[in-house]
Design an enzyme around this catalytic site. Structure first.
Site, short mmCIF file in Angstrom:
data_model
loop_
_atom_site.label_atom_id
_atom_site.label_comp_id
_atom_site.label_asym_id
_atom_site.label_seq_id
_atom_site.Cartn_x
_atom_site.Cartn_y
_atom_site.Cartn_z
N LEU A 134 1.10 -1.15 0.07
CA LEU A 134 0.01 0.17 0.04
C LEU A 134 0.63 1.32 -0.02
O LEU A 134 0.63 2.36 -0.52
CB LEU A 134 -1.10 -0.06 1.25
N GLU B 276 4.80 3.11 1.46
CA GLU B 276 6.00 3.10 2.10
C GLU B 276 6.34 4.30 2.94
O GLU B 276 6.21 5.55 2.64
CB GLU B 276 7.28 2.79 1.08
N VAL C 27 4.04 -0.49 4.47
CA VAL C 27 2.64 -0.95 4.70
C VAL C 27 1.90 -1.79 3.63
O VAL C 27 1.96 -1.46 2.43
CB VAL C 27 1.31 0.27 4.82
N LYS D 32 1.82 -3.32 9.12
CA LYS D 32 2.86 -2.34 8.95
C LYS D 32 4.19 -3.00 9.25
O LYS D 32 4.38 -3.17 10.53
CB LYS D 32 2.67 -1.16 10.03
N ASP E 166 1.59 14.75 14.99
CA ASP E 166 1.91 14.83 13.27
C ASP E 166 0.37 14.95 12.49
O ASP E 166 0.15 13.75 11.71
CB ASP E 166 2.69 13.70 13.15
#
Lengths: 203, 420
Positions: free
Chosen positions: B93, B95, B101, B116, B208
């Site tokens: 999916l 990186e 992932v 992950k 974040d």
């Protein structure tokens, strides 16, 4: 190294040996990994090399620093591997609530309560703080909630200097922490004093 | 022309994918109806079907290959941590900085999962971001926080197993350019603030926030993800490293070098995302250094003074002579979409995007804002683990673009992933 990572490292170490046997895992290796891991958890990164060198120095005071040979690299790899082991054993639950912040709040409110002379005459702050630090030599920090520990060391410090607190409708520790009882405090103090006895026997 | 072709192939892919899902869906339904007399665990069919359809490189070396339920079950109770053989990798999916992932499937219950895989460096051991992510997520169970199912631990790698969520807000916004439907913005925003209110209540900062880290399910459920930078906040706030949030979503106090930030840090990010969802473009975009970023913010809010932000002049990077003088602007003049919506929208944006961190509204209070008045009232009393879409009447509206090209739409009514 700051005091928070140090405290975390101790707590990690004691928590690890709560569920693992001292005979199965080499305690000094676990200790090194706990220090390394604590550095990561508390955002004060340490290098494995520094940890190994310092530990080596501590055990062999007179010897030369370790050579950068294969033995050193193996040691480093085992520290890293052991870190994984610790993480696994602790189920990745590595954020630890320390009693220090509670003690700080308790001390501040005590200071407001007592008159200034009584406060400056006796080193309550320093004593309680030192007691708390020493409590990390034993597994107290994983056996009791942080609030209880903070109250107990404060209690011991007050008793040592014979400081009386004004009596209210409830005991002072109940104001700070609702679920603590006299017997809990007594048992923590007892365990703490035992630690000092053990220390005395060793030296 | 090329764009068109690309879009066409993309749509085709999507369709193809759907058809495969549908085919499988029918198949498993069929099998289900055949076996209704004896209660078979549903995942079993799932796996059989899946195994026929998906090519896997790992299956051959897999010691547990096609083993029976008992063995899987034994795994479940016998070990604290997962083993790699309990999950199958399907496709890559994405990186990240320290991890890759994959989309995967669980052999235990047939759920789709996101794997992950964290690269481990031999010299440094487990990356500290991974440790933090795991230790924090383990304690968090909320409908708007991504769920950590399992941790798989081998000698050379570490894999976190998350629930699989179809897309993220960044992708969703690219698929629907020019701003989202105002009703959907309200639902997303409510969920974002609900998640934030939950983690802030546990003294955890995300640190974040950005659209890429907000996962969106096919129903429209929003989940906070990527806690690699998050940390729990202790009572006497320590100084943290000031390299935290992606620049665009970073609040002015952190840009000015403040390190005693708190929950207001995430609120600013939420405010930026709010504007971005409405406007279809980032609120303060496209710059590489801190001073440019600050200048962008002052261009809207005005350069702060000691009067409207006590203590600002003591921050390390505060150098008023470096900034061009700016007057505060009305938000509706800067971001046109706000002018087309009722005033309470602009008011919420203003309360989220206050320069001084202590003036910013808390997540808890923001949920009570008039802006959310039009949502059904039971939302406020929802239990932590219950999704907002369980409340009757809460659903996403079709985005403007979907109406024109319905083929590309992720249709919420279609129970595509019902059983995953």
């Amino acid at each position: 190294m700051h005091s928070v990572p140090v405290a975390t490292a101790c707590a990690l170490y004691h928590r690890f040996y709560q569920s693992a046997s001292l005979r199965v895992y080499e305690p000094y290796l676990v200790a090194m990994s706990a220090i390394y891991l604590a550095g990561k958890v508390e955002e004060q990164h340490l290098r494995t090399r520094d940890i190994i060198n310092v530990c080596h120095r501590y055990f062999h005071v007179d010897s030369e620093p370790l050579e950068l040979d294969s033995q050193f690299w193996e040691l480093r790899d085992s520290v890293v591997q052991c870190e994984l082991l610790v993480l696994r054993q602790l189920n990745f639950q590595v954020s630890i609530q320390h009693p220090h912040k509670y003690l700080l709040h308790y001390l501040l409110s005590l200071k407001a309560l007592l008159n200034r002379h009584a406060w400056s005459r006796t080193p309550i702050c320093e004593t309680a703080w030192a007691l708390l630090k020493d409590s990390y030599h034993g597994p107290l920090c994983v056996e009791h909630p942080p609030q209880h520990l903070a109250v107990a060391v404060l209690h011991l410090a007050l008793r040592t200097y014979g400081v009386e607190l004004p009596l209210g409708s409830v005991e002072w520790w109940q104001v700070f922490c609702e679920d603590i009882t006299k017997s809990i405090i007594e048992s923590i103090v007892f365990k703490l004093l035992q630690l000092y006895d053990m220390e005395a026997k060793c030296t | 022309m090329q764009n068109l072709r690309q879009a066409a192939t993309e749509a085709f892919h999507r369709l193809g994918l759907k058809q495969r899902h549908l085919g499988y869906e029918e198949l498993s339904d069929l099998e289900d109806s055949n076996y209704t007399s004896e209660p078979q665990p549903h995942w079993f069919h799932t796996l059989q079907v899946r195994r026929l359809r998906v090519q896997r490189s790992r299956s051959n070396s897999d010691p547990l290959g096609g083993k029976s339920f008992e063995q899987e079950f034994q795994w479940k109770t016998g070990l604290q941590f997962g083993t790699a053989t309990s999950y199958l990798n399907l496709e890559k999916l994405g990186e990240g900085a320290y991890a890759t992932v994959y989309k995967g499937i669980s052999r235990i219950n047939g759920h789709l999962v996101a794997l992950k895989v964290i690269r481990m460096k031999t010299e440094e051991g487990v990356p500290f971001t991974a440790i933090r992510e795991a230790s924090l997520l383990k304690g968090l169970k909320h409908a708007n926080i991504v769920l950590l199912h399992d941790i798989i631990h081998t000698r050379e790698s570490l894999t976190f197993v998350f629930e699989y969520v179809q897309t993220d807000l960044a992708q969703y916004m690219t698929q629907h350019p020019g701003g989202l439907h105002s009703h959907n913005v309200r639902i997303f925003m409510f969920q974002l603030l609900r998640g934030l209110s939950y983690i802030h209540g546990r003294r955890i900062l995300h640190r974040d926030l950005k659209p890429q880290n907000l996962l969106i399910s096919y129903l429209g459920e929003l989940k906070l993800a990527d806690f690699g930078l998050a940390r729990s906040k202790s009572i006497p706030s320590q100084t943290y490293s000031s390299e935290v949030v992606t620049l665009w979503y970073r609040p002015p106090d952190v840009l000015l070098g403040s390190t005693d930030y708190s929950t207001a840090l995430d609120i600013w990010g939420a405010g930026c995302i709010f504007i971005e969802m409405l406007q279809g473009a980032p609120a303060f975009p496209g710059v590489t250094d801190v001073f440019e970023q600050l200048q962008k913010i002052w261009a809207v809010l005005g350069v702060p003074t000691e009067e409207n932000w006590p203590g600002v002049s003591e921050l390390p990077n505060f150098k008023p002579e470096w900034f061009l003088p700016c007057e505060p602007q009305l938000f509706r003049n800067v971001w046109k979409r706000l002018g087309q919506l009722p005033y309470k929208t602009e008011d919420l944006a203003q309360q989220l995007l206050r320069a001084a961190p202590r003036d910013r509204i808390s997540a808890q209070d923001a949920l009570q804002h008039l802006y959310f008045n039009t949502l059904p009232p039971p939302l406020v009393h929802l239990r932590d683990t219950v999704s907002v879409f369980k409340v009757p009447g809460v659903r996403l509206e079709a985005e403007a673009r979907d109406i024109f090209s319905p083929g590309r739409r992720i249709r919420p009514s279609l129970p595509l992933t019902k059983c995953w």
